[in-house]
Design a protein around this motif. Structure first.
Motif, PDB file in Angstrom:
ATOM      1  N   ALA A 277     -17.088 -99.448 -36.279  1.00  0.00           N
ATOM      2  CA  ALA A 277     -17.459 -99.921 -34.945  1.00  0.00           C
ATOM      3  C   ALA A 277     -16.581-101.096 -34.526  1.00  0.00           C
ATOM      4  N   TRP A 281     -14.063-101.484 -31.319  1.00  0.00           N
ATOM      5  CA  TRP A 281     -14.141-102.688 -30.466  1.00  0.00           C
ATOM      6  C   TRP A 281     -12.758-103.310 -30.301  1.00  0.00           C
ATOM      7  N   SER A 323     -18.442 -97.422 -30.581  1.00  0.00           N
ATOM      8  CA  SER A 323     -18.858 -98.606 -31.341  1.00  0.00           C
ATOM      9  C   SER A 323     -20.380 -98.761 -31.303  1.00  0.00           C
ATOM     10  N   PHE A 324     -20.987 -98.472 -30.151  1.00  0.00           N
ATOM     11  CA  PHE A 324     -22.449 -98.532 -30.058  1.00  0.00           C
ATOM     12  C   PHE A 324     -23.092 -97.509 -30.996  1.00  0.00           C
ATOM     13  N   ALA A 328     -25.458 -98.253 -34.258  1.00  0.00           N
ATOM     14  CA  ALA A 328     -26.807 -97.679 -34.319  1.00  0.00           C
ATOM     15  C   ALA A 328     -27.012 -96.924 -35.634  1.00  0.00           C
ATOM     16  N   LEU A 344     -28.803-104.267 -29.475  1.00  0.00           N
ATOM     17  CA  LEU A 344     -27.562-103.496 -29.518  1.00  0.00           C
ATOM     18  C   LEU A 344     -27.274-102.844 -28.172  1.00  0.00           C
ATOM     19  N   ALA A 345     -28.315-102.417 -27.479  1.00  0.00           N
ATOM     20  CA  ALA A 345     -28.135-101.861 -26.133  1.00  0.00           C
ATOM     21  C   ALA A 345     -27.577-102.915 -25.176  1.00  0.00           C
ATOM     22  N   SER A 348     -23.916-103.191 -25.866  1.00  0.00           N
ATOM     23  CA  SER A 348     -23.199-102.075 -25.261  1.00  0.00           C
ATOM     24  C   SER A 348     -23.033-102.279 -23.760  1.00  0.00           C
ATOM     25  N   GLN A 351     -20.160-104.595 -23.183  1.00  0.00           N
ATOM     26  CA  GLN A 351     -18.867-103.910 -23.261  1.00  0.00           C
ATOM     27  C   GLN A 351     -18.596-103.094 -22.006  1.00  0.00           C
ATOM     28  N   PHE A 376     -19.455-109.552 -26.690  1.00  0.00           N
ATOM     29  CA  PHE A 376     -19.993-108.395 -27.407  1.00  0.00           C
ATOM     30  C   PHE A 376     -20.245-108.743 -28.865  1.00  0.00           C
ATOM     31  N   VAL A 380     -23.857-108.660 -30.917  1.00  0.00           N
ATOM     32  CA  VAL A 380     -24.024-107.849 -32.126  1.00  0.00           C
ATOM     33  C   VAL A 380     -24.512-108.711 -33.281  1.00  0.00           C
TER      34      VAL A 380
END
Length: 416
Positions: A277, A281, A323-324, A328, A344-345, A348, A351, A376, A380
């Motif tokens: 991921a 990125w 990457s999301f 996950a 995490l959403a 995303s 990004q 980002f 994370v």
């Protein structure tokens, strides 16, 4: 002089953390005005003793226009830095050395640092069993964070090795840099630093990096060594392939594996999707970065994903989505609770906003988009800490309930 350096430190700190630069109720005061209370020792003492000191300087820091770096009243070596990352004029060996390692552009160090702490955070909840942590929320919160001594080591290592990477890159690309408007004032390209001097600086930085590395356990040392080869291969990759950003991503995010090994003394499957991921990125933000030089790159024959993908943003959105998805998967493998995936959403969405807001035809907009990519990584990191906390909390509750069940079973057996 000390107060001016303090202002520079806090300004860089706010910039790294992504604080908004458009202050409310400010008048875009200049640094010359902002430093006026600190010109004389008596005024400085009165000013620092008052409670208005921090708020005054924060308002000053917040008043600058977003995306621009305007050092008005700072030491000479930092004057003249533009919004798209061009180097300031040369003035002495020390200033040339600092420009060579991009001391005035800390974004690269921050981008190298975040994957390291991702790895340490991912492994943080594997260090101690729940019985040793306790059930207090403060204890669980502390255990959810990566070890602070490792964070400090990785911060030092990120600075040293990013500086070494800049030197390697400039040594390889000296002739190319002379032909690119954004890089022709770099110390090696303009002759402020010789190849011999650069080699000495590189040796010193690699030695310092080795000293930091030797502070880690043997597993982490073994995992870290191949990353030097990847870092050295990046300047070569842009000559023969359209994916130098992929090589850079493999090198820059190697810290995920090193950080995990430094905490857990081993590697585990969840570290792999987090590493991949991070690679995606890096492909995203460095492709945006590469759009600054695409016209010059076409003329001198340098390749990049920016030239391969063109002005279409489809590839960038694919990198963001990939990457999301990989993060996950890592959360699912770790057994993280819902707050991890919710945060995490948000990462995303950050990004997606960076890609949407960046004008790939504008070097200034690409520079801003590149710098915004740090947000980002910070989100994370917050997701990983929340995931650790939720996982440790569940383990602690299960540990508290475990002794009661055998007692119930024994009493039931006795009554039977």
């Amino acid at each position: 002089i000390f107060s001016e350096w303090c202002l520079q430190f806090f300004r860089s700190l706010f910039d790294i953390l992504g604080f908004p630069k458009a202050g409310v109720g400010t008048n875009n005061m200049s640094w010359n005005f902002a430093l006026r209370p600190l010109r004389h020792p008596r005024a400085s003492a009165r000013f620092f003793s008052s409670g208005r000191c921090f708020s005054h300087h924060y308002r000053t820091l917040s008043a600058e226009f977003q995306g621009h770096v305007k050092f008005v009243k700072l030491p000479n070596m930092f004057r003249g830095i533009s919004s798209v990352g061009q180097s300031p004029p040369s003035s002495g060996a020390l200033q040339a050395y600092l420009r060579l390692i991009r001391f005035h552009q800390p974004t690269g160090t921050v981008l190298l640092f975040w994957p390291c702490v991702w790895g340490t955070a991912l492994a943080a909840c594997t260090v101690q069993p729940a019985a040793q942590i306790g059930s207090a929320w403060a204890s669980l919160g502390w255990a959810a964070l990566p070890p602070l001594q490792l964070v400090a080591l990785f911060a030092a290592g990120a600075f040293v090795m990013r500086s070494a990477g800049c030197i390697i890159n400039d040594m390889w690309d000296m002739q190319f840099d002379k032909e690119v408007a954004r890089t022709k004032q770099r110390p090696l390209a303009c002759g402020d630093v010789s190849q011999q001097q650069a080699f000495v600086y590189l040796t010193l930085h690699l030695t310092a990096g080795l000293a930091v590395l030797l502070c880690l356990n043997n597993t982490a040392i073994g995992v870290a060594l191949p990353s030097v080869l990847l870092a050295a291969a990046y300047p070569l990759a842009k000559r023969y392939t359209y994916f130098p950003q992929l090589v850079l991503g493999l090198a820059y995010n190697w810290g995920v594996l090193v950080g995990f090994a430094a905490v857990a003394d081993s590697l585990a499957p969840p570290a792999i999707p987090v590493y991949l991921a991070g690679v995606l990125w890096t492909l995203l933000y460095d492709t945006i970065y590469g759009h600054q030089d695409k016209k010059d790159d076409l003329l001198i024959g340098v390749k990049s994903t920016a030239l391969l993908l063109g002005d279409s943003k489809v590839g960038l959105y694919c990198f963001a989505g990939g990457s999301f998805g990989l993060l996950a998967v890592a959360g699912w493998m770790m057994g993280y609770p819902a707050p991890y995936f919710a945060t995490l959403a948000v990462a995303s969405a950050v990004q997606g906003y960076v890609v949407h807001a960046t004008d790939l035809s504008s070097p200034e907009s690409c520079w801003v988009g590149f710098r915004r990519s740090r947000m980002f990584a910070a989100v994370v990191m917050a997701a990983l800490v929340l995931g650790n906390f939720g996982l440790l909390l569940a383990r602690s509750q299960a540990q508290d309930q475990a002794p009661a069940n055998p007692g119930k079973a024994d009493r039931h057996q006795e009554s039977s």
